[in-house]
Design a protein around this motif. Structure first.
Motif, PDB file in Angstrom:
ATOM      1  N   LEU A  52      33.863  46.308  47.017  1.00 15.38           N
ATOM      2  CA  LEU A  52      32.835  44.785  46.558  1.00 15.38           C
ATOM      3  C   LEU A  52      32.737  45.261  45.287  1.00 15.38           C
ATOM      4  O   LEU A  52      31.322  46.337  45.234  1.00 15.38           O
ATOM      5  CB  LEU A  52      32.025  44.580  47.516  1.00 15.38           C
ATOM      6  N   ALA A  53      32.469  43.831  44.265  1.00 20.13           N
ATOM      7  CA  ALA A  53      31.428  43.985  43.120  1.00 20.13           C
ATOM      8  C   ALA A  53      30.139  43.855  43.770  1.00 20.13           C
ATOM      9  O   ALA A  53      30.509  43.290  44.276  1.00 20.13           O
ATOM     10  CB  ALA A  53      32.149  43.327  41.947  1.00 20.13           C
ATOM     11  N   LYS A  54      29.596  43.703  42.942  1.00 21.16           N
ATOM     12  CA  LYS A  54      28.406  43.707  42.921  1.00 21.16           C
ATOM     13  C   LYS A  54      28.059  42.273  42.387  1.00 21.16           C
ATOM     14  O   LYS A  54      28.811  41.676  41.741  1.00 21.16           O
ATOM     15  CB  LYS A  54      27.093  44.813  41.781  1.00 21.16           C
ATOM     16  N   ASP A  55      27.079  41.709  42.734  1.00 25.25           N
ATOM     17  CA  ASP A  55      26.961  40.649  43.171  1.00 25.25           C
ATOM     18  C   ASP A  55      26.521  40.191  41.194  1.00 25.25           C
ATOM     19  O   ASP A  55      27.357  39.040  40.603  1.00 25.25           O
ATOM     20  CB  ASP A  55      26.055  39.537  43.165  1.00 25.25           C
ATOM     21  N   SER A  56      25.938  41.108  40.187  1.00 19.96           N
ATOM     22  CA  SER A  56      25.736  40.942  38.560  1.00 19.96           C
ATOM     23  C   SER A  56      27.054  40.590  37.797  1.00 19.96           C
ATOM     24  O   SER A  56      27.146  40.405  36.648  1.00 19.96           O
ATOM     25  CB  SER A  56      24.465  41.722  38.948  1.00 19.96           C
ATOM     26  N   SER A  57      28.414  41.634  38.373  1.00 19.32           N
ATOM     27  CA  SER A  57      29.235  42.146  37.954  1.00 19.32           C
ATOM     28  C   SER A  57      31.101  41.282  38.190  1.00 19.32           C
ATOM     29  O   SER A  57      30.083  40.408  38.783  1.00 19.32           O
ATOM     30  CB  SER A  57      30.020  43.194  38.522  1.00 19.32           C
ATOM     31  N   THR A  58      30.940  40.790  36.652  1.00 20.93           N
ATOM     32  CA  THR A  58      32.496  40.077  36.505  1.00 20.93           C
ATOM     33  C   THR A  58      33.694  40.291  36.834  1.00 20.93           C
ATOM     34  O   THR A  58      32.920  41.948  35.810  1.00 20.93           O
ATOM     35  CB  THR A  58      31.675  38.428  35.330  1.00 20.93           C
ATOM     36  N   ALA A  59      34.581  39.859  36.393  1.00 18.00           N
ATOM     37  CA  ALA A  59      35.373  40.084  36.365  1.00 18.00           C
ATOM     38  C   ALA A  59      35.517  41.452  34.612  1.00 18.00           C
ATOM     39  O   ALA A  59      36.623  42.112  34.537  1.00 18.00           O
ATOM     40  CB  ALA A  59      36.851  38.863  36.227  1.00 18.00           C
ATOM     41  N   SER A  90      38.983  34.434  38.890  1.00 16.30           N
ATOM     42  CA  SER A  90      37.489  34.707  38.764  1.00 16.30           C
ATOM     43  C   SER A  90      37.244  34.838  36.823  1.00 16.30           C
ATOM     44  O   SER A  90      36.692  35.255  37.079  1.00 16.30           O
ATOM     45  CB  SER A  90      37.294  35.713  39.427  1.00 16.30           C
ATOM     46  N   PRO A  91      37.576  33.470  36.547  1.00 16.27           N
ATOM     47  CA  PRO A  91      36.917  33.520  35.412  1.00 16.27           C
ATOM     48  C   PRO A  91      35.421  33.551  35.226  1.00 16.27           C
ATOM     49  O   PRO A  91      34.698  33.150  36.087  1.00 16.27           O
ATOM     50  CB  PRO A  91      37.055  32.108  34.822  1.00 16.27           C
ATOM     51  N   ASP A  92      34.576  34.048  34.073  1.00 15.62           N
ATOM     52  CA  ASP A  92      33.758  34.553  33.805  1.00 15.62           C
ATOM     53  C   ASP A  92      32.768  33.297  33.224  1.00 15.62           C
ATOM     54  O   ASP A  92      31.960  32.267  34.229  1.00 15.62           O
ATOM     55  CB  ASP A  92      32.786  35.339  32.959  1.00 15.62           C
ATOM     56  N   TYR A  93      34.134  32.635  32.633  1.00 17.69           N
ATOM     57  CA  TYR A  93      33.125  30.893  31.892  1.00 17.69           C
ATOM     58  C   TYR A  93      34.714  30.291  31.987  1.00 17.69           C
ATOM     59  O   TYR A  93      35.555  30.452  31.926  1.00 17.69           O
ATOM     60  CB  TYR A  93      32.617  30.552  30.735  1.00 17.69           C
ATOM     61  N   PHE A  94      34.203  28.949  32.359  1.00 21.76           N
ATOM     62  CA  PHE A  94      35.706  28.084  31.796  1.00 21.76           C
ATOM     63  C   PHE A  94      36.027  27.826  30.339  1.00 21.76           C
ATOM     64  O   PHE A  94      36.948  28.506  29.553  1.00 21.76           O
ATOM     65  CB  PHE A  94      34.809  26.250  31.995  1.00 21.76           C
ATOM     66  N   LEU A  95      34.731  27.953  29.438  1.00 21.27           N
ATOM     67  CA  LEU A  95      34.790  28.747  28.585  1.00 21.27           C
ATOM     68  C   LEU A  95      33.925  29.490  27.297  1.00 21.27           C
ATOM     69  O   LEU A  95      32.638  29.318  28.327  1.00 21.27           O
ATOM     70  CB  LEU A  95      34.403  27.326  27.556  1.00 21.27           C
ATOM     71  N   PRO A  96      33.728  30.549  27.059  1.00 22.79           N
ATOM     72  CA  PRO A  96      35.052  31.094  26.292  1.00 22.79           C
ATOM     73  C   PRO A  96      36.502  31.958  27.001  1.00 22.79           C
ATOM     74  O   PRO A  96      35.620  32.648  28.829  1.00 22.79           O
ATOM     75  CB  PRO A  96      34.682  31.684  25.638  1.00 22.79           C
ATOM     76  N   ASN A 147      44.688  42.749  35.322  1.00 25.01           N
ATOM     77  CA  ASN A 147      44.858  41.958  36.652  1.00 25.01           C
ATOM     78  C   ASN A 147      43.964  42.258  37.286  1.00 25.01           C
ATOM     79  O   ASN A 147      43.257  43.377  37.972  1.00 25.01           O
ATOM     80  CB  ASN A 147      46.276  42.752  37.533  1.00 25.01           C
ATOM     81  N   SER A 148      42.690  41.025  37.135  1.00 22.81           N
ATOM     82  CA  SER A 148      41.610  41.257  37.660  1.00 22.81           C
ATOM     83  C   SER A 148      40.680  39.868  38.335  1.00 22.81           C
ATOM     84  O   SER A 148      41.063  38.439  38.000  1.00 22.81           O
ATOM     85  CB  SER A 148      40.668  41.006  36.572  1.00 22.81           C
ATOM     86  N   ASP A 149      40.618  40.100  39.353  1.00 31.86           N
ATOM     87  CA  ASP A 149      39.354  39.420  40.452  1.00 31.86           C
ATOM     88  C   ASP A 149      38.609  39.779  41.087  1.00 31.86           C
ATOM     89  O   ASP A 149      38.250  40.923  41.326  1.00 31.86           O
ATOM     90  CB  ASP A 149      40.873  38.382  41.541  1.00 31.86           C
ATOM     91  N   ILE A 150      37.420  38.980  41.349  1.00 38.94           N
ATOM     92  CA  ILE A 150      36.719  39.012  42.450  1.00 38.94           C
ATOM     93  C   ILE A 150      36.623  38.150  42.921  1.00 38.94           C
ATOM     94  O   ILE A 150      35.710  37.551  43.114  1.00 38.94           O
ATOM     95  CB  ILE A 150      35.756  39.271  42.142  1.00 38.94           C
ATOM     96  N   LEU A 151      37.440  38.093  43.972  1.00 44.69           N
ATOM     97  CA  LEU A 151      37.163  37.211  45.327  1.00 44.69           C
ATOM     98  C   LEU A 151      36.015  37.479  46.256  1.00 44.69           C
ATOM     99  O   LEU A 151      36.199  36.211  46.947  1.00 44.69           O
ATOM    100  CB  LEU A 151      38.500  36.799  45.454  1.00 44.69           C
ATOM    101  N   SER A 152      35.611  38.439  45.980  1.00 43.11           N
ATOM    102  CA  SER A 152      34.699  38.542  47.490  1.00 43.11           C
ATOM    103  C   SER A 152      33.771  37.963  46.686  1.00 43.11           C
ATOM    104  O   SER A 152      33.355  37.537  48.125  1.00 43.11           O
ATOM    105  CB  SER A 152      34.135  39.802  47.361  1.00 43.11           C
ATOM    106  N   HIS A 153      33.231  37.269  45.711  1.00 43.18           N
ATOM    107  CA  HIS A 153      31.830  36.206  45.367  1.00 43.18           C
ATOM    108  C   HIS A 153      32.474  35.144  46.201  1.00 43.18           C
ATOM    109  O   HIS A 153      31.304  34.719  45.851  1.00 43.18           O
ATOM    110  CB  HIS A 153      31.776  36.352  44.039  1.00 43.18           C
TER     111      HIS A 153
END
Lengths: 356, 76
Positions: A52-59, A90-96, A147-153
């Motif tokens: 599980l990724a930490k809450d503060s981590s992004t893909a 699991s994008p960090d943002y819609f943009l960028p 290939n990156s997802d943080i779906l646990s969040h």
């Protein structure tokens, strides 16, 4: 869609793992089900522990960590990279977009093509297809496929149907041209009519996240989740996989003259052990040729499942020899497909652990 | 029949399966219970249940479960 590619190869795979491991036995108290009933699932489904990724981590943090590792260790050079493809939900943002975030943070040259592709379980197949097509126009350049997802969040910790399954793994795959590369057979299918079988209802423009969508409610299946959470209709997905995947593969083998007995490994998406055993039985594939151990060690890493199967089970073999492999994935969309190709003689095939 | 009810009782002791006309409709078995049940049946009756047969209608009653075991080559 079917396609046949030639003169391409995967020259390296790196799996980037979060350091946190959470154990199924420790999570049982989070679920509103009798303990004995839940514990039965451990053996059948293959639940044990997941990353599980930490809450503060992004893909993108995982992608940047992985690419920097490869750059710093001489596994790939900036000037060799022709394109960056990021596949995930699991994008960090819609943009960028994710690929541009990685491009900037890894200081890549301006002529590197950046592409994002939203796709779940079939993300490795789709990413490879895009990589193979791009390489026809790139000669000596390489494609870096993430290939990156943080779906646990996005999954409720009180949802026994979904939470034990998820796992956060990012993979970085280097794809390049190879004059001696053999034929690669590709097929991808879709059934958008059943798209709601796997869904995160809120958070997009159709239903923006709000206090209401974040409200946890008791669902009919006895779990607690909110509209911001991912939910899978497990029974429907199971039936879809059993109904569609075996005949798709049998037809693919027949159409392209693939001799099933010559396949060394079946490297499949990793939803759970039960589903994979049923697929192996249906396809008459011995269990030792179809690995089912990713869920028990990492959880289901979405589009990173297939490369994670490879790094977990064949890290040494894949750098030494070449194997005839059938890759297959199935899930969100609904989407399902396969690639039959030679894999091996890679420059690297390994896992690293991060503090993310 | 008794053997099936015993397995069901062990799986979900809080329910009286003899009182139900449809185990799934009545909420006695959810999809995860069905998976557990498949595993138990395969072990106990030495059969392999086809993935396409793992559907609610094959687990809605003791009679349906017995028919599935027989279809899968088991003796009961």
């Amino acid at each position: 869609m079917d396609a046949v590619f030639r003169n391409k190869r995967i020259s390296g795979i790196l799996a980037v793992l979060p350091e946190t491991e959470s154990y199924f036995d420790d999570e049982i108290g989070n679920y509103d089900f009798p303990e004995k009933q839940t514990k039965r699932l451990k053996k059948v489904m293959g639940f044990n522990k997941h990353r599980l990724a930490k809450d503060s981590s992004t893909a993108s943090d995982f992608c940047v960590e992985g690419l920097n590792y490869l750059l710093n260790n001489g596994k790939v050079r900036r000037e060799e990279i022709g394109a960056v493809i990021v596949v995930g939900l699991s994008p960090d943002y819609f943009l960028p977009q994710m690929s541009n975030i990685i491009h900037g943070k890894c200081d890549l040259p301006q002529d590197v093509l950046c592409i994002d592709m939203p796709q779940g379980c079939c993300g490795f197949l789709l990413g490879l297809m895009e990589s193979f097509m791009l390489l026809d126009y790139m000669k000596d350049k390489k494609v870096v496929l993430f290939n990156s997802d943080i779906l646990s969040h996005k999954v409720s910790k009180h949802d026994r149907n979904d939470f034990p399954l998820v796992g956060d793994v990012t993979t970085v795959t280097i794809v390049e041209n190879d004059p001696e590369g053999e034929e690669i057979i590709f097929r991808l299918m879709a059934d958008g009519a059943n798209r709601d079988c796997l869904k995160i209802p809120a958070g997009g423009f159709a239903m923006p996240s709000s206090a209401e969508t974040a409200e946890m409610v008791a669902a009919d299946d006895g779990n607690k989740r909110c509209l911001d959470n991912l939910h899978m209709n497990g029974a429907e997905v199971f039936n879809f996989v059993q109904r569609e995947v075996p005949p798709m593969l049998e037809d693919l083998f027949k159409s392209y003259g693939v001799e099933q007995e010559k396949i060394d490994y079946y490297l499949f998406h990793q939803p759970n052990k039960f589903m994979l055993q049923k697929l192996a039985d249906k396809l008459n594939v011995p269990y030792e040729k179809l690995f089912m151990n990713v869920v028990e060690n990492y959880g289901n890493p979405s589009g990173a499942s297939i490369p994670t199967v490879i790094t977990h089970n064949l890290k040494q073999e894949m750098t030494e020899k070449t194997y005839y492999c059938c890759l297959s994935a199935f899930g969100s969309g609904l989407t399902w497909g396969a690639i039959v190709m030679q894999l091996g003689k890679m420059d690297f095939c390994k896992e690293i652990e991060t503090k993310l | 029949m008794e053997e099936i009810y015993k397995i069901l009782k062990d799986l979900r002791p809080e329910f009286d399966f003899t009182e139900s006309e449809d185990f799934v409709e009545d909420g006695f078995l959810d999809s995860f219970d069905i998976i557990s049940l498949v595993s138990t049946i395969e072990e106990k009756f030495n059969v392999k249940i086809d993935g396409l047969d793992v559907v609610p209608e094959n687990f809605c009653s003791a009679e349906a479960i017995i028919a599935l075991i027989r279809k899968s080559g088991g003796t009961i």
